[in-house]
Design a protein around this motif. Structure first.
Motif, PDB file in Angstrom:
ATOM      1  N   GLU A  39     -11.767  36.492  13.078  1.00  0.00           N
ATOM      2  CA  GLU A  39     -11.293  35.355  13.869  1.00  0.00           C
ATOM      3  C   GLU A  39     -10.301  34.551  13.033  1.00  0.00           C
ATOM      4  N   GLY A  40      -9.101  34.428  13.526  1.00  0.00           N
ATOM      5  CA  GLY A  40      -8.067  33.687  12.814  1.00  0.00           C
ATOM      6  C   GLY A  40      -7.346  34.497  11.751  1.00  0.00           C
ATOM      7  N   GLY A  41      -7.482  35.835  11.765  1.00  0.00           N
ATOM      8  CA  GLY A  41      -6.754  36.608  10.771  1.00  0.00           C
ATOM      9  C   GLY A  41      -7.250  38.022  10.607  1.00  0.00           C
ATOM     10  N   GLU A  42      -6.897  38.597   9.460  1.00  0.00           N
ATOM     11  CA  GLU A  42      -7.233  39.979   9.128  1.00  0.00           C
ATOM     12  C   GLU A  42      -7.834  39.982   7.728  1.00  0.00           C
ATOM     13  N   LEU A  43      -9.003  40.594   7.571  1.00  0.00           N
ATOM     14  CA  LEU A  43      -9.675  40.655   6.274  1.00  0.00           C
ATOM     15  C   LEU A  43      -9.474  42.035   5.667  1.00  0.00           C
TER      16      LEU A  43
ATOM     17  N   ASN B 212      -8.071  37.211   3.168  1.00  0.00           N
ATOM     18  CA  ASN B 212      -8.053  36.804   4.570  1.00  0.00           C
ATOM     19  C   ASN B 212      -6.642  36.321   4.879  1.00  0.00           C
ATOM     20  N   ASN B 213      -5.867  37.207   5.511  1.00  0.00           N
ATOM     21  CA  ASN B 213      -4.499  36.869   5.896  1.00  0.00           C
ATOM     22  C   ASN B 213      -4.593  36.209   7.269  1.00  0.00           C
ATOM     23  N   SER B 214      -4.630  34.883   7.243  1.00  0.00           N
ATOM     24  CA  SER B 214      -4.888  34.133   8.471  1.00  0.00           C
ATOM     25  C   SER B 214      -3.671  34.144   9.392  1.00  0.00           C
ATOM     26  N   SER B 215      -3.935  33.791  10.629  1.00  0.00           N
ATOM     27  CA  SER B 215      -2.828  33.725  11.584  1.00  0.00           C
ATOM     28  C   SER B 215      -1.958  32.498  11.327  1.00  0.00           C
ATOM     29  N   GLY B 216      -2.424  31.603  10.472  1.00  0.00           N
ATOM     30  CA  GLY B 216      -1.621  30.445  10.059  1.00  0.00           C
ATOM     31  C   GLY B 216      -0.805  30.811   8.836  1.00  0.00           C
ATOM     32  N   SER B 217      -0.565  29.847   7.979  1.00  0.00           N
ATOM     33  CA  SER B 217       0.275  30.108   6.810  1.00  0.00           C
ATOM     34  C   SER B 217      -0.520  30.541   5.585  1.00  0.00           C
TER      35      SER B 217
END
Length: 178
Positions: free
Chosen positions: A49-53, A77-82
């Protein structure tokens, strides 16, 4: 505000005393363990949730001097934010070929991992080239670049850190004055 957040998250070390035991069966071939912990929550590699681990690095060695290989992993954790958030997970190997999760630590946002080792007999420092003293066997070492307090995230991280951990009295402890 960034100073306070980094200080709080950078010093976070979560530990479990046997609460999360993971069996090796069913683990994907690229997993170091069948489950991981991020911000205190059990997660798996892939969509989060909110990214890619993803798994950045994994090392094996004997952390608790029981003759059974243990593992330490760095997760991203490459989040969908910055943010690109890095976490350390540590697992002790069990006699039944499983893994017991023992600790999680937040390492930072957009760090640049340089080296990761579990010291043992015959180890040589990847940083200095000097043989590791036997008193340091069983230590987990991470070396990475992170951001200075006053540094913008648009720049390359400029602060080089080495951190060491060791099992003492059944818990993974970060060695402060190393």
């Amino acid at each position: 505000m960034r100073i306070v957040i980094f200080t709080l998250l950078g010093s976070m070390l979560l530990s479990c005393s046997g609460d999360l035991r993971l069996a090796a069966a069913g683990a994907a071939s690229d997993d170091a363990a069948p489950g991981y912990v991020v911000s205190g929550n059990r997660v798996e590699l892939g969509s989060l949730e909110g990214g890619e681990l993803s798994l950045k690095k994994m090392v094996s060695g004997d952390l608790n001097n029981d003759g059974v290989p243990d593992r330490a992993v760095v997760l991203v954790n490459n989040s969908s934010g910055s943010g690109v958030l890095y976490y350390l997970n540590v697992f002790l190997g069990t006699d039944s070929d499983g893994w017991q999760f023992v600790a999680e630590e937040f390492l930072g946002d957009r760090i640049v991992l340089q080296e990761m080792s579990i010291y043992g007999e015959g180890s040589v420092s990847a940083i200095t080239g000097v043989p590791i003293h036997s008193d340091d066997y069983g230590q987990l070492m991470l070396a990475y670049y992170t951001y200075k307090v006053d540094q913008a995230f648009s720049e390359k991280p400029a602060l080089f850190l080495t951190r060491h951990w060791k099992f003492e009295a059944g818990d993974l402890q970060r060695l402060e004055n190393y």
